[in-house]
Design an enzyme around this catalytic site. Structure first.
Site, PDB file in Angstrom:
ATOM      1  N   CYS B  37       0.969  -1.439  -0.016  1.00 56.71           N
ATOM      2  CA  CYS B  37      -0.065   0.052  -0.018  1.00 56.71           C
ATOM      3  C   CYS B  37       0.961   1.194   0.173  1.00 56.71           C
ATOM      4  O   CYS B  37       0.194   2.389  -0.191  1.00 56.71           O
ATOM      5  CB  CYS B  37      -0.996  -0.068   1.122  1.00 56.71           C
ATOM      6  N   CYS B 105      -1.318  -3.961   8.159  1.00 58.41           N
ATOM      7  CA  CYS B 105      -0.772  -2.824   8.819  1.00 58.41           C
ATOM      8  C   CYS B 105      -0.124  -2.947  10.318  1.00 58.41           C
ATOM      9  O   CYS B 105       0.738  -2.656  10.838  1.00 58.41           O
ATOM     10  CB  CYS B 105      -2.054  -1.921   9.322  1.00 58.41           C
TER      11      CYS B 105
END
Lengths: 240, 128
Positions: B37, B105
């Site tokens: 990302c 994440c």
């Protein structure tokens, strides 16, 4: 590491794997419709998107052929045509259509196609250890700090300094955009070189080394371009 | 997809945002990124003796990445180096109710913790 990709015979075998029609039990050889009873066959989840859409596993593909095959199969699998069929057939048509759409979306976009191919070739793309681009991270953090300063500045605040900051950010952005272009060029070069390597009949050690080096470099560029894209987008959003 | 309340809470009130000087004594810095990302995370610890007395982060990425690093600094403060090394991404996932698409994440936060600890040890001449 998985070496099967270096054995050209293996993949063909896999593709030609015999299976049975779920309906009439006659042999099917990867056809989407049984030759005997004409029932739709579920597309195997094992089948890679290239094979699914009848394309060679390459980075530069014939987009016209991709689209033509996609439309052809879309029509063949479309759930509308299975409304009056059995529940099993409806389920297969739905599953096949979903898989087909994902396959098409993945292969149509050159970057997603490359990411997918690297994943196929290297098992999981994460298996290729690339060292994190430490310099790039530092650069991004410094730029983000400039951007933060720019965002948090109140309107009347030190106009000379703010103008300097804006100019600096503009120059930085142009430099980054040039680097993005260079990356795209290099990727295109690598795509062509990769495809050329695939056409070698007997891959030797040299070819294998080249192959691994290419996978690694492509993986690196694909990651770095994502970082660059994010920071450039942030710069565009902040300074206009 | 909506963020969990805890993610939103950390996003709105990030703990320990900021940075230390990298070359300051007792400071360890970890900078990591998620190639999927493009998020970049910097996590720093300040160590006295064996204890992490302070921690700071700067994350440029989505809400989940910010929340993961915010939570990581919160958890690291007051821990010994050894204890901090035991923080797992799965703990973060659980605490923040991260959905499957945001698990990377938490992995990023764990990587950042490890990188900061390694950097501190390297600086302190303790590496292996």
């Amino acid at each position: 590491m998985d070496q099967t990709h270096n054995m050209p015979g293996k993949r063909t075998e896999l593709q030609m794997a015999r299976s049975m029609c779920w309906h009439c039990q006659s042999e099917v050889h990867g056809e989407y419709f049984c030759v005997q009873c004409v029932k739709v066959q579920p597309v195997s989840k094992e089948l890679d998107y290239f094979t699914c859409l009848g394309l060679p596993r390459l980075l530069n593909i014939d987009l016209g052929a991709l689209e033509a095959k996609f439309y052809e199969l879309s029509r063949a699998f479309h759930p509308d045509f299975f409304q009056n069929k059995s529940e099993s057939e409806q389920a297969i048509s739905l599953g096949n259509s979903a898989l087909l759409n994902t396959a098409y979306r993945t292969l149509k976009d050159p970057i997603r196609r490359a990411e997918y191919l690297i994943q196929l070739e290297a098992g999981s793309a994460k298996d290729i250890r690339t060292s994190p681009p430490a310099d790039l991270f530092e650069e991004i953090l410094a730029l983000q700090e400039d951007l933060e300063e720019f965002r948090s500045a109140s309107p009347g605040q030190n106009p000379v300094h703010m103008e300097e900051l804006r100019t600096r950010l503009k120059v930085d952005r142009e430099t980054l955009e040039r680097r993005q272009l260079e990356m795209e060029h290099r990727l295109a070069e690598l795509f062509t070189a990769w495809d050329k390597l695939q056409s070698r009949k007997q891959p030797d050690d040299q070819a294998r080394r080249e192959r691994d080096a290419m996978l690694k470099e492509m993986r690196e560029i694909l990651s770095n371009r994502t970082y660059l894209r994010n920071i450039v987008n942030d710069m565009v959003a902040t300074t206009g | 997809m909506a963020y969990s309340d805890k993610v939103v809470e950390h996003f709105n009130n990030p703990r320990n945002m900021g940075s230390f000087k990298k070359d300051e004594d007792g400071v360890g810095t970890g900078i990591v990124g998620a190639p999927e990302c493009g998020d970049v995370m910097k996590l720093q610890i300040k160590v006295q003796g064996e204890k992490i007395v302070d921690a700071k982060f700067k994350t440029f990425g989505c809400g989940s990445a910010i929340a993961s690093s915010s939570l990581a600094t919160e958890w690291m403060k007051g821990k010994t180096l050894e204890e901090a090394a035991k923080i797992k991404n799965t703990d973060i996932v659980q605490e923040l109710n991260l959905p499957p698409v945001k698990i990377h994440c938490s992995v990023l936060a764990e990587d950042a913790i490890k990188a900061a600890l390694a950097d501190y040890k390297k600086k302190a001449g303790q590496s292996e």
